[in-house]
Motif scaffolding. Structure first.
Motif, PDB file in Angstrom:
ATOM      1  N   GLU A 328       0.907  -1.307   0.079  1.00  0.00           N
ATOM      2  CA  GLU A 328      -0.182   0.201  -0.094  1.00  0.00           C
ATOM      3  C   GLU A 328       0.753   1.259  -0.115  1.00  0.00           C
ATOM      4  N   ALA A 329       1.988   1.419   0.659  1.00  0.00           N
ATOM      5  CA  ALA A 329       2.794   2.434   0.815  1.00  0.00           C
ATOM      6  C   ALA A 329       3.487   2.665  -0.375  1.00  0.00           C
ATOM      7  N   VAL A 330       4.072   1.701  -1.173  1.00  0.00           N
ATOM      8  CA  VAL A 330       4.819   1.928  -2.347  1.00  0.00           C
ATOM      9  C   VAL A 330       3.677   2.354  -3.364  1.00  0.00           C
ATOM     10  N   TYR A 331       2.409   1.755  -3.380  1.00  0.00           N
ATOM     11  CA  TYR A 331       1.735   2.466  -4.304  1.00  0.00           C
ATOM     12  C   TYR A 331       1.249   3.948  -4.162  1.00  0.00           C
ATOM     13  N   ALA A 332       0.956   4.202  -2.925  1.00  0.00           N
ATOM     14  CA  ALA A 332       0.848   5.504  -2.467  1.00  0.00           C
ATOM     15  C   ALA A 332       2.011   6.542  -2.644  1.00  0.00           C
ATOM     16  N   VAL A 347       5.121   1.151   7.106  1.00  0.00           N
ATOM     17  CA  VAL A 347       5.352  -0.165   7.468  1.00  0.00           C
ATOM     18  C   VAL A 347       5.373  -0.221   8.966  1.00  0.00           C
ATOM     19  N   GLU A 348       6.466   0.431   9.414  1.00  0.00           N
ATOM     20  CA  GLU A 348       6.679   0.176  10.993  1.00  0.00           C
ATOM     21  C   GLU A 348       5.468   0.562  11.712  1.00  0.00           C
ATOM     22  N   ARG A 349       4.889   1.551  11.426  1.00  0.00           N
ATOM     23  CA  ARG A 349       3.614   2.137  12.218  1.00  0.00           C
ATOM     24  C   ARG A 349       2.643   0.690  11.946  1.00  0.00           C
ATOM     25  N   ALA A 350       2.267   0.458  10.830  1.00  0.00           N
ATOM     26  CA  ALA A 350       1.225  -0.668  10.730  1.00  0.00           C
ATOM     27  C   ALA A 350       1.499  -1.867  11.561  1.00  0.00           C
ATOM     28  N   ASP A 370      -4.661  -9.348   5.764  1.00  0.00           N
ATOM     29  CA  ASP A 370      -4.301  -8.814   4.645  1.00  0.00           C
ATOM     30  C   ASP A 370      -5.395  -7.407   4.366  1.00  0.00           C
ATOM     31  N   GLN A 371      -6.620  -7.896   4.178  1.00  0.00           N
ATOM     32  CA  GLN A 371      -7.782  -6.789   3.999  1.00  0.00           C
ATOM     33  C   GLN A 371      -7.505  -5.855   5.006  1.00  0.00           C
ATOM     34  N   SER A 372      -7.493  -6.133   6.314  1.00  0.00           N
ATOM     35  CA  SER A 372      -7.692  -5.088   7.505  1.00  0.00           C
ATOM     36  C   SER A 372      -6.455  -4.284   7.407  1.00  0.00           C
ATOM     37  N   THR A 373      -5.084  -4.695   7.160  1.00  0.00           N
ATOM     38  CA  THR A 373      -4.029  -3.892   6.971  1.00  0.00           C
ATOM     39  C   THR A 373      -4.278  -2.871   5.937  1.00  0.00           C
ATOM     40  N   ARG A 374      -4.815  -3.277   4.726  1.00  0.00           N
ATOM     41  CA  ARG A 374      -5.086  -2.388   3.617  1.00  0.00           C
ATOM     42  C   ARG A 374      -6.109  -1.390   3.703  1.00  0.00           C
ATOM     43  N   LYS A 379      -6.906   4.346   4.740  1.00  0.00           N
ATOM     44  CA  LYS A 379      -7.542   5.589   5.729  1.00  0.00           C
ATOM     45  C   LYS A 379      -6.391   6.508   5.992  1.00  0.00           C
ATOM     46  N   ARG A 380      -5.087   6.018   6.218  1.00  0.00           N
ATOM     47  CA  ARG A 380      -4.043   6.941   6.593  1.00  0.00           C
ATOM     48  C   ARG A 380      -3.511   7.812   5.351  1.00  0.00           C
TER      49      ARG A 380
END
Ligand code: NAD
Ligand code: MG
Length: 384
Positions: A328-332, A347-350, A370-374, A379-380
């Motif tokens: 998610e962070a890479v695509y963001a 990633v560390e925060r998650a 996986d879904q809940s992490t995404r 949201k962030r």
């Protein structure tokens, strides 16, 4: 002759796999493939490989138009389709060249059917390493990695006694920003990050190389594949990507796998199930490859490998959070929503914030986490 199912045929590893299948029609018969969104590639692949009987695409609307266009081919679509083509397809070996989490379920279903898995999708091992190891130990299927470092290590280990090995050294180019300080990294753009110094790869792994999360994933991959603790694996910075990895022997000798940086070699090694007595890509002499430079890995400059290995060693589903938050962070970052330097922070925060139950790892639990992490990451990134 081996019947091949190629997942991710339109990507970097996928199209290089097609080169090898084209060159050796005596050994391989392509019976199925997937192309994600790149349906425009279907006619040219079918022209070269009329043996194909099943194809998976990403979108339902593509599926709807293709079934009328090609009535003799069995089409599938979406994540379900990837699972079904692995479950029902007519193949002996599946080459998994998908990128990201989408590769996990296909890997599991190929092994469940006791088939051979040629695996480029390293995220399968990062997230599902424990499950996959269990399958292989129980005698389900066979796995051959497609990653230059791991093919190098497998080749070297096949020539020595493991008891004589002190450590495995995984080489790392350091990616697009290897010569920049942390301060300079603050303003880098996606275009700069996508310019890898030695390899031409898909966008996600190119960004993972720049953060060195890719190297963290590769240490996990080595721990799973070669059943080694992290203390036995070291990262060694090497600029030219000619030395694909090394063994440090107990007598002080280093054994190195040296060859041209061309992924056709490692793909070939997997497709021929390690029985290759020739190489498609060869340097005729070492001097042809030029100079070699090695440097010490600096964990203060590149934190991602340590974050990754700590997540794996935590022992539960932490690597599911690691992988999903990283994707998610890479695509963001690629979408211009977060700066490059926030990728590892997110990633560390998650990993710190997302709670999960620590009972035995299962595929169902991995899919939910996986879904809940995404959702957490989305949201962030939305708020910015
Ligand atoms: P890529 O982006 O070039 O190709 C990825 C393929 O997966 C494409 O065919 C795309 O259509 C498909 N795809 C992506 N998301 C999908 C989804 N949700 N559903 C269905 N299909 C989907 O990537 P790549 O560089 O070929 O890398 C593939 C894998 O191999 C990655 O796991 C990467 O880490 C690994 N790998 C790549 C290299 C390399 O040199 N490219 C080297 C070592 C390992
Ligand atoms: Mg690699």
């Amino acid at each position: 002759m081996r019947k091949i199912l190629l997942l991710g045929a339109s990507g970097s590893i996928g199209s290089q796999s097609l080169d090898i299948l084209r060159r050796d029609r005596q050994s391989f018969l392509l019976t199925g493939f997937s192309v994600g969104f790149h349906v425009e590639k279907i006619p040219e692949i079918l022209k070269d490989f009329p043996s194909v009987t099943s194809i998976c695409v990403r979108k339902e609307e593509d599926y709807n138009s293709l079934i009328t266009q090609y009535p003799n081919i069995h089409f599938y679509w979406g994540d379900e389709g990837l699972r079904e083509i692995c479950e029902e397809g007519d193949y002996d070996m599946a080459v998994n060249a998908l990128v990201g989490f989408s590769g996990l379920v296909p890997s599991i279903f190929v092994l469940r059917r006791d088939k051979i898995l040629a695996l480029a999708n390293k995220e399968s091992l990062v997230v599902g390493g424990k499950l996959i190891k269990r399958f292989l130990k129980e005698g389900n299927g066979k796995l051959y990695p497609i990653d230059s470092e791991h093919v190098a290590i497998a080749k070297l280990l096949s020539r020595v006694d493991i008891n004589d090995v002190e450590k495995i050294l995984i080489t790392a180019s350091g990616g697009s920003f290897r010569n920049m300080s942390l301060e300079e990294l603050k303003n880098v753009t996606p275009e700069m990050a996508l310019n890898h110094p030695t390899w031409k790869m898909g966008p996600k792994i190119t960004i993972d190389s720049a953060t060195m999360m890719n190297k963290g994933f590769e240490v996990i991959e080595a721990m799973v594949l070669f059943d080694l603790p992290s203390e036995k694996i070291e990262i060694l910075m090497h600029d030219e990507s000619h030395v694909h990895s090394l063994l440090k022997m107990k007598d002080g000798t280093y054994l190195a796998d040296v060859s041209v940086p061309d992924m056709h070699g490692p793909i070939e090694y997997a497709l021929y199930e390690s029985k290759v007595d020739f190489d498609l890509v060869k340097a005729n002499s070492l001097s042809e490859l030029g100079d070699y430079h090695f440097h010490k890995f600096d964990p203060n400059r590149f934190k991602a490998p340590l974050i990754a290995v700590a997540a794996y060693e935590a022992g539960g589903d932490e690597t599911t959070i690691l992988n999903a938050a990283n994707e998610e962070a890479v695509y963001a970052f690629l979408d211009g929503k977060i700066p490059f330097t926030d990728i590892e922070k997110e990633v560390e925060r998650a990993l710190e914030k997302i709670a999960f139950d620590k009972e035995k790892v299962s595929l169902r639990k991995i899919l939910t986490l996986d879904q809940s992490t995404r959702r957490y990451c989305a949201k962030r990134f939305e708020r910015r």
